[in-house]
Design an enzyme around this catalytic site. Structure first.
Site, mmCIF file in Angstrom:
data_model
loop_
_atom_site.group_PDB
_atom_site.id
_atom_site.type_symbol
_atom_site.label_atom_id
_atom_site.label_comp_id
_atom_site.label_asym_id
_atom_site.label_seq_id
_atom_site.Cartn_x
_atom_site.Cartn_y
_atom_site.Cartn_z
ATOM 1 C CB THR A 95 -0.948 0.027 1.228
ATOM 2 O OG1 THR A 95 -0.170 0.050 2.421
ATOM 3 C CG2 THR A 95 -1.882 -1.183 1.247
ATOM 4 C CE LYS A 124 9.015 4.120 -0.106
ATOM 5 N NZ LYS A 124 9.059 5.008 -1.259
ATOM 6 C CB VAL A 151 16.544 0.792 0.610
ATOM 7 C CG1 VAL A 151 17.700 1.743 0.311
ATOM 8 C CG2 VAL A 151 16.007 1.032 2.006
ATOM 9 C CE LYS A 223 13.026 4.964 -1.372
ATOM 10 N NZ LYS A 223 12.917 5.678 -2.643
ATOM 11 N N GLY A 315 10.080 2.482 -9.826
ATOM 12 C CA GLY A 315 9.294 1.910 -10.929
ATOM 13 C C GLY A 315 8.615 0.646 -10.454
HETATM 14 N N1 HSE Z 1 8.876 7.432 -5.106
HETATM 15 C C1 HSE Z 1 10.004 6.582 -4.928
HETATM 16 C C2 HSE Z 1 11.165 7.108 -5.734
HETATM 17 C C3 HSE Z 1 9.653 5.183 -5.336
HETATM 18 O O1 HSE Z 1 10.952 7.992 -6.568
HETATM 19 O O2 HSE Z 1 12.299 6.665 -5.547
HETATM 20 C C4 HSE Z 1 10.624 4.137 -4.915
HETATM 21 O O3 HSE Z 1 10.722 4.037 -3.519
#
Ligand code: HSE
Length: 337
Positions: A95, A124, A151, A223, A315
């Site tokens: 989600t 995350k 991550v 992250k 992605g």
């Molecule tokens: N929105 C995040 C990014 C997706 O652009 O890195 C991957 O965690």
């Protein structure tokens, strides 16, 4: 292996597609036979203990916006009800990220662990807010809690880092951890306006549902918290991270950096003294100066120096591969116990 998928957005759907296209490979190479017994989205669920027809679930999601409309399997149940009613080994939690209270992912993960399910999360939020507690819960129940997709998307950053620190000591982790902002900064270098570059990143499925999380630096901070805990052994949460995003970056800043042989990148840095996220001008020759939706993480070790890993960090399809990787490792663990 029976699994329940919570969240059927970009990543959840890519995961279902990968299961369909890689079915034979997973069986042959890893002995992994995955049966999706339930898929849950914000409007309801599709449930079948015999295993869902994923082609059909994807079709109904595309055409009706929810899995709850799948004939004979669709219903209005929420995740808790679903996992109480099916026999499953693993919850895949995909989600959207919510950094206020981690919901709905936080409750999903806690419920799954309480009911004896292993968990793979690419969300995350719950980890950034409560990683030590969730890890303890899983360890206490001897269940797996896997999160390699949180991550680096498809890039195995955590596995790489764990391998590097064996027999050595990590002193610093720094990296480009957000594909959306890296894509925006790269496209701005090519002359695009911020808004247009962001719209492209959204179209390509890199951005969070709320892209403020990306551009404010909060996604990078999440992250970094996961890396700092896992790799540096620091017990930090989001509150400990000084965060600055890319909203104040002007085309002139990017042009100036370029003329000096540098590239503006949003870096996350964790070391003994501090943990921060900030846009910095780095040498174009630095391995961290990656482009578009690439991520790069450099680990500095006491004895062996600086090691860098780079690859596509955002992605749906990329992140879905990380889920498969985690399922393979749970399969190996189940076989061993
Ligand atoms: N929105 C995040 C990014 C997706 O652009 O890195 C991957 O965690």
């Amino acid at each position: 292996m029976n699994i329940v998928v919570a969240g059927f957005g970009t990543v959840g759907q890519s995961f279902a597609q990968l299961l369909l296209s890689h079915k034979e490979l997973l069986k042959k190479a890893y002995g992994l036979v995955v049966k999706v017994v339930a898929a849950v989205d914000s409007k309801g669920a599709a449930v079948s203990q015999r295993g869902l027809d994923l082609e059909l679930v994807l079709k109904y999601k595309r055409e009706h916006g929810t899995v709850a409309k799948v004939p004979s399997a669709g219903c209005e149940m929420g995740l808790t009800e679903v996992i109480q009613g099916v026999e499953a080994d693993v919850l895949v939690e995909a989600t959207h990220t919510n950094l206020t209270n981690g919901e709905p992912g936080m409750t999903h993960i806690i419920k799954a662990l309480q009911l004896g399910l292993n968990v793979v999360t690419v969300n995350k939020g719950p980890l950034a807010l409560a990683m030590p507690m969730l890890k303890e819960m899983a360890e206490h129940r001897r269940l797996a809690l896997k999160f390699s997709g949180t991550v680096g998307g498809g890039l195995p950053v955590l596995a790489f880092a764990k391998e590097c620190v064996k027999g050595d000591r990590a002193v610093k982790v720094e990296g480009i951890l957000n594909g959306t902002t890296n894509y925006i900064l790269t496209r701005m270098e090519e002359g695009l306006k911020f808004e247009d570059a962001l719209a492209e990143a959204q179209e390509k499925g890199y951005a969070e549902r709320d892209p403020t999380l990306d551009i404010s630096g909060m996604d990078t901070a999440c992250k970094l918290v996961i890396l700092a805990n896992e790799v540096l052994g620091k017990r930090v949460t989001l509150r400990d991270v000084r965060v600055e995003g890319i909203t104040k970056i002007k085309p002139e800043d990017i042009g100036m950096a370029k003329s000096l042989g540098k590239a503006v990148r949003l870096l996350g840095v964790a070391e003994e003294s501090e943990v921060f996220v900030k846009p910095l001008a780095i040498d174009q020759s630095d391995p961290l100066a990656v482009k578009y939706n690439y991520n790069a993480v450099a680990l500095t070790l006491e004895n062996s120096g600086r090691h860098t890993i780079t690859g596509k960090g955002a992605g749906g399809r990329e992140t879905a591969t990380a889920i498969i990787r985690d399922l393979i490792s749970i399969k190996e663990r189940l076989v061993m116990t």
